[in-house]
Motif scaffolding. Structure first.
Motif, mmCIF file in Angstrom:
data_model
loop_
_atom_site.group_PDB
_atom_site.id
_atom_site.type_symbol
_atom_site.label_atom_id
_atom_site.label_comp_id
_atom_site.label_asym_id
_atom_site.label_seq_id
_atom_site.Cartn_x
_atom_site.Cartn_y
_atom_site.Cartn_z
ATOM 1 N N PRO A 25 0.838 -1.209 0.000
ATOM 2 C CA PRO A 25 0.000 0.000 0.000
ATOM 3 C C PRO A 25 0.868 1.253 0.000
ATOM 4 O O PRO A 25 1.958 1.285 0.569
ATOM 5 N N PHE A 26 0.398 2.278 -0.660
ATOM 6 C CA PHE A 26 1.078 3.566 -0.731
ATOM 7 C C PHE A 26 0.446 4.456 0.320
ATOM 8 O O PHE A 26 -0.602 5.062 0.092
ATOM 9 N N THR A 27 1.054 4.507 1.509
ATOM 10 C CA THR A 27 0.456 5.213 2.644
ATOM 11 C C THR A 27 1.427 6.218 3.243
ATOM 12 O O THR A 27 2.636 6.142 3.016
ATOM 13 N N ARG A 28 0.884 7.147 4.022
ATOM 14 C CA ARG A 28 1.716 8.060 4.796
ATOM 15 C C ARG A 28 2.269 7.297 5.986
ATOM 16 O O ARG A 28 1.644 6.384 6.508
ATOM 17 N N SER A 29 3.441 7.685 6.419
ATOM 18 C CA SER A 29 4.079 7.018 7.543
ATOM 19 C C SER A 29 3.587 7.604 8.865
ATOM 20 O O SER A 29 3.542 8.826 9.036
ATOM 21 N N ALA A 30 3.237 6.734 9.784
ATOM 22 C CA ALA A 30 2.811 7.188 11.109
ATOM 23 C C ALA A 30 4.015 7.377 12.039
ATOM 24 O O ALA A 30 3.976 8.207 12.946
ATOM 25 N N GLU A 31 5.093 6.622 11.814
ATOM 26 C CA GLU A 31 6.260 6.714 12.680
ATOM 27 C C GLU A 31 7.311 7.681 12.161
ATOM 28 O O GLU A 31 7.951 8.380 12.927
ATOM 29 N N ASN A 32 7.515 7.698 10.858
ATOM 30 C CA ASN A 32 8.594 8.481 10.263
ATOM 31 C C ASN A 32 8.011 9.734 9.627
ATOM 32 O O ASN A 32 7.959 9.868 8.418
ATOM 33 N N LYS A 33 7.569 10.661 10.469
ATOM 34 C CA LYS A 33 6.957 11.876 9.934
ATOM 35 C C LYS A 33 7.440 13.096 10.683
ATOM 36 O O LYS A 33 7.798 13.037 11.851
ATOM 37 N N LYS A 34 7.466 14.206 9.957
ATOM 38 C CA LYS A 34 7.775 15.510 10.551
ATOM 39 C C LYS A 34 6.531 16.379 10.526
ATOM 40 O O LYS A 34 6.208 17.028 11.503
ATOM 41 N N ILE A 35 5.837 16.422 9.390
ATOM 42 C CA ILE A 35 4.623 17.224 9.269
ATOM 43 C C ILE A 35 3.418 16.303 9.094
ATOM 44 O O ILE A 35 2.564 16.226 9.959
ATOM 45 N N ALA A 36 3.367 15.613 7.966
ATOM 46 C CA ALA A 36 2.191 14.790 7.678
ATOM 47 C C ALA A 36 2.530 13.340 7.382
ATOM 48 O O ALA A 36 1.639 12.517 7.268
ATOM 49 N N GLY A 37 3.805 13.014 7.226
ATOM 50 C CA GLY A 37 4.201 11.641 6.938
ATOM 51 C C GLY A 37 4.249 11.309 5.460
ATOM 52 O O GLY A 37 4.462 10.156 5.092
ATOM 53 N N VAL A 38 4.062 12.312 4.594
ATOM 54 C CA VAL A 38 4.067 12.059 3.154
ATOM 55 C C VAL A 38 5.460 11.648 2.695
ATOM 56 O O VAL A 38 5.628 10.634 2.012
ATOM 57 N N CYS A 39 6.470 12.411 3.063
ATOM 58 C CA CYS A 39 7.842 12.084 2.660
ATOM 59 C C CYS A 39 8.296 10.764 3.280
ATOM 60 O O CYS A 39 8.985 9.971 2.638
ATOM 61 N N GLY A 40 7.906 10.519 4.521
ATOM 62 C CA GLY A 40 8.226 9.242 5.155
ATOM 63 C C GLY A 40 7.569 8.077 4.450
ATOM 64 O O GLY A 40 8.158 7.002 4.303
ATOM 65 N N GLY A 41 6.338 8.268 3.988
ATOM 66 C CA GLY A 41 5.645 7.222 3.246
ATOM 67 C C GLY A 41 6.297 6.943 1.910
ATOM 68 O O GLY A 41 6.462 5.784 1.514
ATOM 69 N N PHE A 42 6.696 8.012 1.186
ATOM 70 C CA PHE A 42 7.425 7.837 -0.064
ATOM 71 C C PHE A 42 8.729 7.097 0.191
ATOM 72 O O PHE A 42 9.115 6.202 -0.562
ATOM 73 N N ALA A 43 9.434 7.476 1.238
ATOM 74 C CA ALA A 43 10.720 6.851 1.550
ATOM 75 C C ALA A 43 10.552 5.369 1.875
ATOM 76 O O ALA A 43 11.340 4.537 1.415
#
Length: 67
Positions: A10-28
């Motif tokens: 799944p292409f999701t936002r990260s709940a653990e690796n986030k600074k603002i919304a987790g978008v970049c963490g999810g991509f990573a």
């Protein structure tokens, strides 16, 4: 060579690796990259595109489900 039947991740936002919304963490996490690298590339893309990348980030924030 055989191909196994894999379900897509799944292409999701990260709940653990986030600074603002987790978008970049999810991509990573999805592309197996460092989240800080994705954040830096996002800032560079925002500056180079005159803010269009920031709008894409906001759209991803609204459309991607949280992990």
């Amino acid at each position: 060579m055989t191909f196994e039947n894999h379900t897509p991740r799944p292409f999701t936002r990260s709940a653990e690796n986030k600074k603002i919304a987790g978008v970049c963490g999810g991509f990573a996490e999805y592309f197996n990259l460092d989240a800080n690298l994705v954040r830096i590339l996002t800032v560079i893309a925002t500056v180079c595109t005159g803010g269009t990348a920031a709008l894409v980030y906001l759209a991803a924030w609204m459309l991607m489900p949280l992990d």
